[in-house]
Scaffold this motif. Sequence first.
Motif, mmCIF file in Angstrom:
data_model
loop_
_atom_site.group_PDB
_atom_site.id
_atom_site.type_symbol
_atom_site.label_atom_id
_atom_site.label_comp_id
_atom_site.label_asym_id
_atom_site.label_seq_id
_atom_site.Cartn_x
_atom_site.Cartn_y
_atom_site.Cartn_z
ATOM 1 N N LEU A 93 0.845 -1.189 0.000
ATOM 2 C CA LEU A 93 0.000 0.000 0.000
ATOM 3 C C LEU A 93 0.882 1.241 0.000
ATOM 4 O O LEU A 93 1.966 1.241 0.598
ATOM 5 C CB LEU A 93 -0.935 0.000 1.217
ATOM 6 C CG LEU A 93 -1.947 1.141 1.344
ATOM 7 C CD1 LEU A 93 -3.255 0.619 1.943
ATOM 8 C CD2 LEU A 93 -1.409 2.254 2.242
ATOM 9 N N LYS A 94 0.398 2.283 -0.647
ATOM 10 C CA LYS A 94 1.116 3.552 -0.662
ATOM 11 C C LYS A 94 0.192 4.660 -0.175
ATOM 12 O O LYS A 94 -0.956 4.762 -0.622
ATOM 13 C CB LYS A 94 1.626 3.870 -2.070
ATOM 14 C CG LYS A 94 2.345 5.220 -2.164
ATOM 15 C CD LYS A 94 3.080 5.388 -3.479
ATOM 16 C CE LYS A 94 2.127 5.588 -4.642
ATOM 17 N NZ LYS A 94 2.856 5.940 -5.889
ATOM 18 N N ALA A 115 -2.001 4.382 10.872
ATOM 19 C CA ALA A 115 -0.629 4.863 10.802
ATOM 20 C C ALA A 115 -0.614 6.369 11.047
ATOM 21 O O ALA A 115 -1.560 7.087 10.686
ATOM 22 C CB ALA A 115 -0.012 4.543 9.453
ATOM 23 N N LEU A 116 0.482 6.843 11.656
ATOM 24 C CA LEU A 116 0.696 8.257 11.942
ATOM 25 C C LEU A 116 1.952 8.703 11.195
ATOM 26 O O LEU A 116 3.030 8.134 11.403
ATOM 27 C CB LEU A 116 0.863 8.466 13.451
ATOM 28 C CG LEU A 116 1.333 9.847 13.927
ATOM 29 C CD1 LEU A 116 0.278 10.913 13.633
ATOM 30 C CD2 LEU A 116 1.662 9.813 15.414
ATOM 31 N N THR A 117 1.794 9.688 10.334
ATOM 32 C CA THR A 117 2.934 10.185 9.569
ATOM 33 C C THR A 117 3.110 11.686 9.799
ATOM 34 O O THR A 117 2.136 12.429 9.949
ATOM 35 C CB THR A 117 2.745 9.924 8.060
ATOM 36 O OG1 THR A 117 1.456 10.388 7.644
ATOM 37 C CG2 THR A 117 2.886 8.446 7.752
ATOM 38 N N ALA A 118 4.358 12.129 9.825
ATOM 39 C CA ALA A 118 4.705 13.541 9.974
ATOM 40 C C ALA A 118 5.366 14.014 8.691
ATOM 41 O O ALA A 118 6.098 13.255 8.045
ATOM 42 C CB ALA A 118 5.653 13.739 11.155
ATOM 43 N N SER A 119 5.127 15.281 8.332
ATOM 44 C CA SER A 119 5.555 15.729 7.014
ATOM 45 C C SER A 119 6.135 17.142 7.025
ATOM 46 O O SER A 119 5.868 17.937 7.935
ATOM 47 C CB SER A 119 4.377 15.671 6.042
ATOM 48 O OG SER A 119 4.698 16.239 4.786
ATOM 49 N N ARG A 173 -5.975 5.217 7.941
ATOM 50 C CA ARG A 173 -6.251 3.790 8.137
ATOM 51 C C ARG A 173 -5.769 2.998 6.924
ATOM 52 O O ARG A 173 -5.708 3.517 5.804
ATOM 53 C CB ARG A 173 -7.751 3.564 8.345
ATOM 54 C CG ARG A 173 -8.259 4.143 9.662
ATOM 55 C CD ARG A 173 -9.715 3.778 9.905
ATOM 56 N NE ARG A 173 -10.159 4.261 11.212
ATOM 57 C CZ ARG A 173 -10.021 3.580 12.353
ATOM 58 N NH1 ARG A 173 -9.456 2.373 12.319
ATOM 59 N NH2 ARG A 173 -10.441 4.088 13.495
ATOM 60 N N TYR A 174 -5.437 1.754 7.180
ATOM 61 C CA TYR A 174 -4.969 0.883 6.101
ATOM 62 C C TYR A 174 -5.549 -0.505 6.282
ATOM 63 O O TYR A 174 -5.868 -0.938 7.398
ATOM 64 C CB TYR A 174 -3.440 0.810 6.083
ATOM 65 C CG TYR A 174 -2.844 0.210 7.342
ATOM 66 C CD1 TYR A 174 -2.629 -1.166 7.462
ATOM 67 C CD2 TYR A 174 -2.491 1.016 8.426
ATOM 68 C CE1 TYR A 174 -2.086 -1.717 8.608
ATOM 69 C CE2 TYR A 174 -1.950 0.476 9.573
ATOM 70 C CZ TYR A 174 -1.751 -0.892 9.660
ATOM 71 O OH TYR A 174 -1.230 -1.442 10.808
ATOM 72 N N MET A 175 -5.715 -1.190 5.200
ATOM 73 C CA MET A 175 -6.099 -2.597 5.193
ATOM 74 C C MET A 175 -5.232 -3.296 4.155
ATOM 75 O O MET A 175 -5.236 -2.919 2.974
ATOM 76 C CB MET A 175 -7.582 -2.780 4.849
ATOM 77 C CG MET A 175 -8.535 -2.270 5.927
ATOM 78 S SD MET A 175 -10.255 -2.615 5.556
ATOM 79 C CE MET A 175 -10.241 -4.418 5.566
ATOM 80 N N VAL A 176 -4.455 -4.256 4.605
ATOM 81 C CA VAL A 176 -3.552 -4.948 3.698
ATOM 82 C C VAL A 176 -3.792 -6.443 3.783
ATOM 83 O O VAL A 176 -4.221 -6.980 4.819
ATOM 84 C CB VAL A 176 -2.074 -4.644 4.035
ATOM 85 C CG1 VAL A 176 -1.773 -3.176 3.800
ATOM 86 C CG2 VAL A 176 -1.749 -5.025 5.469
#
Length: 494
Positions: free
Chosen positions: A193-194, A214-218, A227-230
């Motif tokens: 996933l991207k 997931a928590l991302t900083a930019s 949210r993700y589903m893999v």
Amino acid sequence: MPVESGNSAVARQAKQKRKSHSLSIRRTNSTEQERPSIHRDMLEAQDSKLPMALRSTLLDLFGQIEREFENLYLENIELRREIESLNERLAGEGQTVDGGDLGKGALKTKASHSTSQLSQKLKTTYKASTSKIVSSFKATTSRAVCQLVKEYVGHRDGIWDLSVTRTQPLVLGTASADHCAMLWSIETGKCLLKYAGHAGSVNSIKFHPTEQMALTASGDQTAHIWRYMVQLPLPQPPSDTSASLDDDVDFSDKDDADGDADGPTECPTVRLASTTLKSHQGVVIAADWLVGGKQVVTASWDRAANLYDVETSELVHTLTGHDQELTHCCTHPTQRLVVTSSRDTTFRLWDFRDPSIHSVNVFQGHTDTVTSAVFTVGDNVVSGSDDRTVKVWDLKNMRSPIATIRTDSAVNRISVSANQRIIALPHDNRQVRLFDMTGVRLARLPRSNRQGHRRMVCCSAWNEENQACNLFTCGFDRQAIGWNINIPALLQDK
């Protein structure tokens, strides 16, 4: 005249040092025929104590020492010839220059400067050779097995950070300067996933402790929760992976990674965040979940750290006090504690265990940017810095570190394994080293033309839930690498 006398004194001291150093090397060379026999006699005298393999290794190392000093001696002779030639040329020029003492003073200054350069060259050569010999001895003491298992290639720019999910299924997450975060299958190395919701470099990625978030900083001054589903692919039969990646190609020097550019585009892409946190006035360099996952903390180049409520997206606290940009933040695995690192050479410990009191402690153990400070399972904090040191601190008494690790390169985002309590140090010089909590070096990860990182290593992350890959590293070469680290218990107990 004072300038002339000062330069003369400097030249005279440099000459004395060269003479002394030359004599010491000549003395070393004069006994080069005697040492091998002495070494053999010493080893034969301890024949009953040393195994044959160790004796052979020691003899080989002694031979390396002899060759290194012989090379130093030859280089010293060549440098002395250059000095004599330079002095003769300068003396010839001095006869034709008018101006009396002024011309002589200028020539002496020039000679002193040239002599200083040659002396520095000799010193650097000697130091490099000695370091090589010492490294050879250190290599014989490391019995840790470090093997490269999998390479994760697909980002179009350097990878700043990586993390492993805390819940099943176990996947690897990477944050890159190409404005994307990616999730990978640990076993197959395929992109699952991207996330492409950020408008700037993605500087960190951390996973929720219990949910698939997931928590991302930019660099776009925000932090995103998404949210993700893999679905993990089925295991494939083993194949020759040596041909899957051209190891002689440095992806960092290409605009696109040919052959891998199509891989990530086949992954499902998420472009919208479920929560956007945007109270900072500068680059958000890092973010992490507090224990329980109901709050997150972010660290920014605006010199502040923010504490947010996940459900409402509201700013709960602004943590100020650092004098320069923040570089990292980390939360305690079991307590409401936060540590922030900064370019002001300090890191700060924030205590949120008492809702009515938010205490802070400042620690000044480094002399350069603190690149990261992380909690361990227990009562320790480990900090890494651009001053080429890593320090281990006891939370119960943090007046001074209980251990200091000195290295030869700046240290980036470190990590500590929960079970074995091993510190993984990623370096600017492409190396990754492993130390225990007392500061004893355990191993260095392999690095050659065919494996390992080709550019600066930015981050390391342990994952002891997976037996095959229990350590991950990433760097400016646009790839993440999964390693299998096996350190015998006896080696850890040293």
